[in-house]
Structures are given as C-alpha cells and as structure tokens.
Scaffold this active site. Sequence first.
Site, PDB file in Angstrom:
ATOM      1  N   THR A  15      68.340  48.093  87.023  1.00  0.00           N
ATOM      2  CA  THR A  15      66.997  48.605  87.226  1.00  0.00           C
ATOM      3  C   THR A  15      66.698  49.606  86.124  1.00  0.00           C
ATOM      4  O   THR A  15      66.574  50.793  86.361  1.00  0.00           O
ATOM      5  CB  THR A  15      66.846  49.249  88.615  1.00  0.00           C
ATOM      6  OG1 THR A  15      67.827  50.271  88.759  1.00  0.00           O
ATOM      7  CG2 THR A  15      67.021  48.232  89.708  1.00  0.00           C
ATOM      8  N   GLY A  16      66.660  49.103  84.858  1.00  0.00           N
ATOM      9  CA  GLY A  16      66.141  49.907  83.769  1.00  0.00           C
ATOM     10  C   GLY A  16      64.781  50.357  84.247  1.00  0.00           C
ATOM     11  O   GLY A  16      63.896  49.530  84.424  1.00  0.00           O
ATOM     12  N   THR A  17      64.582  51.614  84.475  1.00  0.00           N
ATOM     13  CA  THR A  17      63.629  51.995  85.515  1.00  0.00           C
ATOM     14  C   THR A  17      62.991  53.343  85.278  1.00  0.00           C
ATOM     15  O   THR A  17      63.386  54.077  84.371  1.00  0.00           O
ATOM     16  CB  THR A  17      64.399  52.036  86.861  1.00  0.00           C
ATOM     17  OG1 THR A  17      63.502  52.235  87.926  1.00  0.00           O
ATOM     18  CG2 THR A  17      65.393  53.182  86.875  1.00  0.00           C
ATOM     19  N   THR A  18      62.029  53.660  86.108  1.00  0.00           N
ATOM     20  CA  THR A  18      61.516  55.023  86.232  1.00  0.00           C
ATOM     21  C   THR A  18      61.529  55.381  87.711  1.00  0.00           C
ATOM     22  O   THR A  18      60.933  54.680  88.530  1.00  0.00           O
ATOM     23  CB  THR A  18      60.083  55.135  85.691  1.00  0.00           C
ATOM     24  OG1 THR A  18      60.049  54.675  84.345  1.00  0.00           O
ATOM     25  CG2 THR A  18      59.609  56.584  85.743  1.00  0.00           C
TER      26      THR A  18
END
EC number: 3.4.25.1
Length: 217
Positions: A15-18
């Site tokens: 989950t390359g994510t914010t």
Amino acid sequence: MERHFMDSQIKGVSTGTTILAVTFNGGVIIGSDSRASIGGSYVSSKTINKLIQVHDRIFCCIAGSLADAQAVTKAAKFQISFHSIQMESPPLVKAAASVLKELCYNNKEELQAGFITAGWDRKKGPQVYTVALGGMLLSQPFTIGGSGSTYIYGYADAKYKPDMSKEECLQFATNALALAMGRDNVSGGVAHLVVITEEGVEHVVIPGDKLPKFHDE
C-alpha cells in the site's frame, strides 16, 4: 512535532500510500487513499480500504506490505477483543496501539508494515498513535505516513491547529489526502475517512473526481 515517515517502497503487493489521523475537539479522524501497487509501478487495486476497525471506536490504517498488515491486524483484533472480554469493558485506545506495537516488535525481522492507530475512549477521549516498523509507539495530536506524506508535511504543519471543529478537521484531512494523491504516483483512488467520537463512528468516502484540486493534474 515528531512525525514518522513510513517507507512503503518494498517488494510484493504494498500500500504505497498516504495515511493520516488527526484529533479534533471531541473526536478523531483517520483517513487514507485506496491504491495498492506492486513494486511501486503496477497498480494492483484502486479500491483497497486501508482503514481497519479493530474495535467499536478504534481503527488503524496501514502502510507497507499488504499481506503483513492484514496478518498483524487480524491477530490484533483477536487479542483486543479477548482483552475487552477479560476486562468486561471497551479497550483503551492506548491498549490497542500497544497490542500492535508488541506484534510489530516481536516480528520486526519479518514485517514490512507500519500502522497508525486512532480512536476514542472514556478515559482520554480522542487519541492518535503511530506504530513504526520496528515497534516504536508514539502518541501525537496528528500524524501522517506512507509514501504520499513526503508531499504534505509542509501543508500539515502550516494548517493543523489544536481543537479544530469536526468540519474543519474533515476539510484538513480531505485537503491533505488530495494534495498527496495528486503528487504521489502510488497514492490514489478514493479517499476513505472515518470520524470517531463518543457518539459513534461515521464513514466518509470521497471519489477521486470529487476531491479538491490545487493544481493541474
């Protein structure tokens, strides 16, 4: 203010994510984008819900390996529910965060996932905790994490203020997610937000095309 950046550039589905969590006067908001990727380039899903309910008024959000995060949150939910039954009362937010901390610390050599835990309890009201990759636990009024957080540290520092109203906090969280999703190539999809107060839990989903725009995309 101390902040923790959770690196999500790892192998496998991630989950390359914010992710973020923010306290306001009477409650807390936890939020994230909904994109999952492989290797930081291939988008494997646009609709992952990264906000996991671990008890009635306690949520966590995830950054890093999706498989690791799901395994940890599943174990945490079991332990937190068992603890609540033993105590015959709802768990404290700090107790839930401590369960995640112990799981992360005890498996730090294998895990590639970090967490934000947020919720409300009768003892301390709204709270936010960051659980780092190695198991470090930090209590903060607000925190941001994931690959997209790189782009919004300045916004968050400039715009956050203590004792915001619910409406102000929702706008702050929505703008922060929109800014990160507009710049970070592995953050995207829709914005998931959960508002947690003494009265209960409110889910808010904002489609990508309804998010505020601050620049040409």
